[in-house]
Scaffold this motif. Structure first.
Motif, short mmCIF file in Angstrom:
data_model
loop_
_atom_site.label_atom_id
_atom_site.label_comp_id
_atom_site.label_asym_id
_atom_site.label_seq_id
_atom_site.Cartn_x
_atom_site.Cartn_y
_atom_site.Cartn_z
N ILE A 100 0.85 -1.29 -0.10
CA ILE A 100 -0.22 0.09 -0.03
C ILE A 100 0.76 1.16 -0.04
O ILE A 100 0.58 2.22 -0.83
N ALA A 101 1.98 1.37 0.85
CA ALA A 101 2.89 2.34 0.73
C ALA A 101 3.64 2.78 -0.83
O ALA A 101 3.58 3.69 -0.93
N LEU A 102 3.75 1.66 -1.11
CA LEU A 102 4.52 1.72 -2.59
C LEU A 102 3.56 2.36 -3.50
O LEU A 102 3.82 3.09 -4.42
N VAL A 103 2.31 1.74 -3.39
CA VAL A 103 1.20 2.25 -4.50
C VAL A 103 1.19 3.85 -3.98
O VAL A 103 0.92 4.56 -5.01
N VAL A 104 0.82 4.05 -2.66
CA VAL A 104 0.60 5.66 -2.55
C VAL A 104 1.91 6.41 -3.03
O VAL A 104 1.63 7.68 -3.58
N ILE A 105 3.08 6.02 -2.80
CA ILE A 105 4.14 6.72 -3.10
C ILE A 105 4.36 7.07 -4.70
O ILE A 105 4.50 8.18 -4.94
N GLY A 106 3.88 5.98 -5.22
CA GLY A 106 3.78 6.00 -6.96
C GLY A 106 2.89 6.99 -7.27
O GLY A 106 3.10 7.76 -8.28
N LEU A 107 1.69 6.70 -6.71
CA LEU A 107 0.33 7.95 -7.21
C LEU A 107 0.85 9.32 -6.94
O LEU A 107 0.70 10.23 -7.53
N ILE A 108 1.54 9.34 -5.59
CA ILE A 108 1.89 10.94 -5.35
C ILE A 108 3.11 11.50 -6.27
O ILE A 108 2.86 12.38 -6.66
N MET A 109 3.96 10.64 -6.76
CA MET A 109 4.89 10.96 -7.88
C MET A 109 4.50 11.19 -9.05
O MET A 109 4.79 12.06 -9.61
N VAL A 110 3.20 10.48 -9.48
CA VAL A 110 2.65 10.82 -10.73
C VAL A 110 1.90 12.05 -10.74
O VAL A 110 2.13 12.84 -11.38
N ILE A 111 1.29 12.60 -9.49
CA ILE A 111 0.39 13.58 -9.27
C ILE A 111 1.31 14.76 -9.27
O ILE A 111 1.23 15.73 -10.01
N VAL A 112 2.41 14.66 -8.66
CA VAL A 112 3.63 15.61 -8.45
C VAL A 112 3.98 15.89 -9.98
O VAL A 112 4.15 17.10 -10.05
N GLN A 113 4.52 14.86 -10.58
CA GLN A 113 5.08 15.10 -11.87
C GLN A 113 4.02 15.60 -12.86
O GLN A 113 4.38 16.54 -13.79
N SER A 114 2.74 15.29 -12.59
CA SER A 114 1.78 15.96 -13.61
C SER A 114 1.53 17.51 -13.46
O SER A 114 1.27 18.34 -14.25
N LEU A 115 1.58 17.67 -12.09
CA LEU A 115 1.21 19.13 -11.65
C LEU A 115 2.39 20.05 -11.88
O LEU A 115 2.31 21.30 -12.51
N SER A 116 3.56 19.45 -11.98
CA SER A 116 4.90 20.26 -12.26
C SER A 116 5.08 20.35 -13.70
O SER A 116 5.87 21.25 -14.06
N GLY A 117 4.49 19.59 -14.35
CA GLY A 117 4.84 19.57 -15.88
C GLY A 117 5.65 18.61 -16.29
O GLY A 117 5.68 18.28 -17.49
N GLY A 118 6.50 18.09 -15.44
CA GLY A 118 7.74 17.05 -15.98
C GLY A 118 8.62 17.56 -16.59
O GLY A 118 8.69 18.62 -17.29
N SER A 119 9.79 16.91 -16.44
CA SER A 119 11.02 17.42 -17.40
C SER A 119 10.95 17.39 -18.93
O SER A 119 11.23 18.48 -19.52
N ALA A 120 10.23 16.31 -19.43
CA ALA A 120 9.96 16.52 -20.85
C ALA A 120 9.11 17.37 -21.32
O ALA A 120 9.34 17.90 -22.30
N ALA A 121 8.09 17.64 -20.55
CA ALA A 121 6.91 18.64 -20.91
C ALA A 121 7.39 19.86 -20.80
O ALA A 121 7.11 20.55 -21.72
#
Length: 111
Positions: free
Chosen positions: A49-70
């Motif tokens: 559960i902790a790994l899933v939550v950390i992964g979701l947080i990383m995806v949300i942060v990357q989508s909000l920050s725009g990501g390096s490629a974007a």
């Protein structure tokens, strides 16, 4: 006592044989193994559960920050993606990004 052919039958046979030799040790060992298995399953669930939550947080942060490629080339759905221009060495705008390089001719549909 005759041997069983199934894995559970073999486990029952071995447990009964060990129980006849050392009853208290066999019961204590069985409880210890069952408790260890229970703890592994209990804490393993929380690790997953902790790994899933950390992964979701990383995806949300990357989508909000725009990501390096974007950030480097612009998101494909952004209005600036179509108006990007190629830049020559001096940094001036040479031509729009969607122009075709080389020679070409426009052929009408009647031909």
């Amino acid at each position: 006592m005759r041997m069983q052919q199934t894995p559970w039958g073999l486990a029952r046979h071995l447990w009964a044989q060990k129980f006849q030799q050392n009853p208290l040790g066999t019961i204590f060992g069985s409880l210890l193994v069952a408790g260890g298995l229970g703890l592994m399953l209990f804490f393993g669930f929380f690790v997953v559960i902790a790994l899933v939550v950390i992964g979701l947080i990383m995806v949300i942060v990357q989508s909000l920050s725009g990501g390096s490629a974007a950030r480097s080339r612009g998101a494909p759905w952004s209005p600036t993606a179509r108006t990007q221009t190629h830049r020559d060495k001096e940094g001036t705008s040479a031509r729009p990004a969607d122009t075709i390089e080389g020679e070409y001719t426009i052929v009408p549909d009647e031909k």
